[in-house]
Design a protein around this motif. Structure first.
Motif: not given
Length: 326
Positions: A97, A111, A118
């Protein structure tokens, strides 16, 4: 779908939640996984680093792996799954991430548990390779919430997504946060908060208009962190607004892709709401397994292949054959 009957029998020394959780997080080693890093640019100009590992023979199948809070693609719970799937003819794309690959990300945001945009970017990138016609997604903890939210949001998913697996899933983020901040988990909360604050410090210099030193100094707990940073950086009104909107629990009834949740009953990070019995009973695509033991991502088993890893492979194989056994 009926609740699945667990078959997990841990070693006698791993029955306590604390032991299995800590051993699996700090002591477990997985060797023999060769990862190749690929960087992709996201629509908002930030980047993600993907760590690929491959089956011996060219494969048309891939599993996307999503780590937990402050984890990365080198954690044993990621590489253990990658190794098992690679050995069974399936490539693995382990996602780091934003800010979790050893290099700070570019933007003020980072994140969070519900950042499915994403994950969607990763799926589209994987499909752009024109190599894979079967995609599986396995998330651990935070990554599990993200994966299940992604397939339950009601968007038109690519038909190549065949199955999803969530391990130690904090289906209700508020409840899970309350558990993490309880006295029994104080040592975990302190560790998580320390890592999160260390990562936030450079953004004080990069983005002084977004967050001040005074704001930073107000962060004393995980909820404070989500109030001061996570919510503001990602478009939520507050920590509670973030927990309400990002929790996968509300999206589980909409899941149309075969999905398996494995949450141990002795997982000290999970509240009662994180065991979605009602949702599983009413959704034929949602399978729930609740082993008595396993702690948080601590399903220790024989030959260093964890129970949740073996079950994930069994689930994928059975879904492909159209006969997942309960």
């Amino acid at each position: 779908m009926p609740i699945l009957e667990p078959t997990y029998k841990p070693p006698f020394w791993a029955k306590k939640s604390f032991v299995s959780t800590v051993f699996s997080g700090l002591a477990r080693k997985v060797e023999g996984v060769i990862q190749t890093r690929e960087r992709i640019t996201l629509p908002d100009t930030d980047f993600l680093d993907l760590d690929w590992s491959y089956a011996k023979q060219k494969s048309n199948k891939v599993i996307i792996l999503l780590h937990g809070l402050e984890g990365n693609a080198q954690r044993p719970y990621i590489t253990g799954t990658a190794k098992l799937f690679n050995g069974n003819g399936i490539d693995a794309c382990a996602v780091n991430f934003r800010g979790c690959s050893g290099e700070p990300n570019l933007l003020f945001r980072s994140y969070h548990s519900g950042a499915t945009e994403d994950l969607d970017a990763v799926v589209k990138h994987v499909l752009s390779k024109d190599t894979y016609d079967e995609i599986y997604i396995k998330g651990i903890s935070l990554g599990a919430n993200m994966a299940l939210k992604y397939v339950g949001e009601g968007n038109d998913l690519p038909e190549e997504i065949k199955a999803v697996i969530g391990i130690s899933t904090p289906c209700d983020l508020r409840g899970s946060c309350d558990e993490l901040m309880s006295l029994k988990n104080r040592h975990y909360a302190i560790r998580f908060l320390g890592h999160l604050k260390d990562k936030l410090k450079p953004k004080l210099i990069q983005y002084p208009k977004n967050i001040s030193v005074t704001d930073f100094n107000e962060i004393k707990t995980l909820i404070d962190f989500d109030d001061v940073y996570t919510s503001k950086a990602h478009g939520f009104e507050s920590a509670l607004d973030y927990y309400n909107k990002a929790s996968c629990l509300q999206f589980l009834p909409n899941i149309k892709v075969p999905s398996l949740i494995i949450n141990a009953l002795n997982d000290s990070f999970l509240s009662a709401e994180c065991y979605p019995v009602k949702e599983a009973k009413h959704n034929p695509n949602l399978f729930l397994e609740m082993p008595k033991y396993g702690g948080h991502v601590g399903f220790i088993d024989k030959r260093n292949i964890y129970y949740n890893e073996r079950r994930a492979l069994e689930f994928v194989n059975s879904i492909n054959k159209g006969n997942f056994e309960t």
